[in-house]
Design a protein around this motif. Structure first.
Motif, PDB file in Angstrom:
ATOM      1  N   THR A   8      72.505 104.684 -25.016  1.00  0.00           N
ATOM      2  CA  THR A   8      71.816 104.106 -26.336  1.00  0.00           C
ATOM      3  C   THR A   8      71.937 105.269 -27.419  1.00  0.00           C
ATOM      4  O   THR A   8      72.279 106.445 -27.055  1.00  0.00           O
ATOM      5  CB  THR A   8      70.322 103.719 -25.862  1.00  0.00           C
ATOM      6  N   GLU A   9      71.622 105.050 -28.602  1.00  0.00           N
ATOM      7  CA  GLU A   9      71.276 105.841 -29.503  1.00  0.00           C
ATOM      8  C   GLU A   9      70.164 106.815 -29.318  1.00  0.00           C
ATOM      9  O   GLU A   9      68.846 106.381 -28.749  1.00  0.00           O
ATOM     10  CB  GLU A   9      71.064 105.257 -31.064  1.00  0.00           C
ATOM     11  N   GLN A  43      62.173 106.071 -29.419  1.00  0.00           N
ATOM     12  CA  GLN A  43      61.055 105.113 -29.607  1.00  0.00           C
ATOM     13  C   GLN A  43      60.539 104.459 -28.032  1.00  0.00           C
ATOM     14  O   GLN A  43      59.345 104.296 -27.918  1.00  0.00           O
ATOM     15  CB  GLN A  43      61.576 103.748 -30.494  1.00  0.00           C
ATOM     16  N   LYS A  44      61.336 104.186 -27.437  1.00  0.00           N
ATOM     17  CA  LYS A  44      60.919 103.801 -25.851  1.00  0.00           C
ATOM     18  C   LYS A  44      60.277 104.900 -25.110  1.00  0.00           C
ATOM     19  O   LYS A  44      59.350 104.243 -24.451  1.00  0.00           O
ATOM     20  CB  LYS A  44      62.313 103.284 -25.430  1.00  0.00           C
ATOM     21  N   LYS A  66      75.258 107.835 -26.455  1.00  0.00           N
ATOM     22  CA  LYS A  66      75.699 106.446 -26.829  1.00  0.00           C
ATOM     23  C   LYS A  66      77.262 105.806 -26.640  1.00  0.00           C
ATOM     24  O   LYS A  66      77.177 104.814 -26.630  1.00  0.00           O
ATOM     25  CB  LYS A  66      75.281 106.268 -28.462  1.00  0.00           C
ATOM     26  N   ASN A  82      66.853 105.327 -30.649  1.00  0.00           N
ATOM     27  CA  ASN A  82      66.279 104.052 -29.770  1.00  0.00           C
ATOM     28  C   ASN A  82      65.584 104.751 -28.614  1.00  0.00           C
ATOM     29  O   ASN A  82      64.413 103.850 -28.258  1.00  0.00           O
ATOM     30  CB  ASN A  82      67.518 103.352 -29.346  1.00  0.00           C
TER      31      ASN A  82
END
Length: 177
Positions: free
Chosen positions: A99-100, A106-107, A73, A103
């Motif tokens: 990114t975190e 989920q993707k 991140k 996150n």
């Protein structure tokens, strides 16, 4: 700060890591033990969560991994990680996600992308995250390894196999280990 690669094609080479209080690269002893336990990562697709310096992913590529998805991140740390891959001429093996980790999870679940090896080394804070949701991203024959603080091993790690290396412990989740 320089980090030495412990095995494979780049054994003995060094990569840079910004010296900040926010980084705690996985130690050489733990990295060497990790890859000795795994033995063969040839052709693996590796997920390096909380990638930091990128040393675990680079170590995997040095030992034959085909591709590393690194999740970091912090923008400055991500740029340093990318520069390390470039300095070793392996940028083509890196997919960097700034990114975190949550996150990314989920993707990745939505995309159905799966990994042979998942390595996670989050900051050693009092609120150490439960990393078990990332097990959903493993291929059926895959292995997940989570680095946790030896002094305060999270309760959920009892589901895995723990190996202690000084201040850090590695927790393995796999049917084959």
């Amino acid at each position: 700060m320089a980090i030495r690669i412990t095995g494979g094609t780049f054994r003995g080479r060094q990569i840079a890591s910004p010296l900040t209080s926010k980084t705690r690269p996985t130690g050489a002893m733990a990295r060497e033990a990790l890859f000795n336990i795994l033995q063969d990562v040839e052709g693996f697709h590796v997920l390096d969560l909380f990638a930091g310096s990128g040393c675990v992913g680079i170590e995997a590529v040095s030992r034959g991994a085909e591709r590393v998805t690194a999740v970091e991140k912090n923008g400055a740390q991500a740029r340093s990680l990318s520069a390390s891959y470039k300095s070793l001429d392996i940028s083509d093996k890196l997919h960097l996600c700034v990114t975190e980790a949550q996150n990314f999870l989920q993707k990745a679940l939505a995309s159905e992308e799966r990994f042979d090896l998942i390595y996670a080394d989050p900051p050693f804070t009092e609120a150490f995250p439960d990393l078990r949701p990332f097990l959903q991203l493993l291929k059926p024959t895959g292995t997940a390894v989570f680095e946790v603080p030896s002094r305060n091993v999270p309760e959920w790690t009892t589901e895995g196999r723990i190996r202690r290396y000084g201040e850090s412990s590695l927790v393995f989740f796999s049917a084959s280990l």
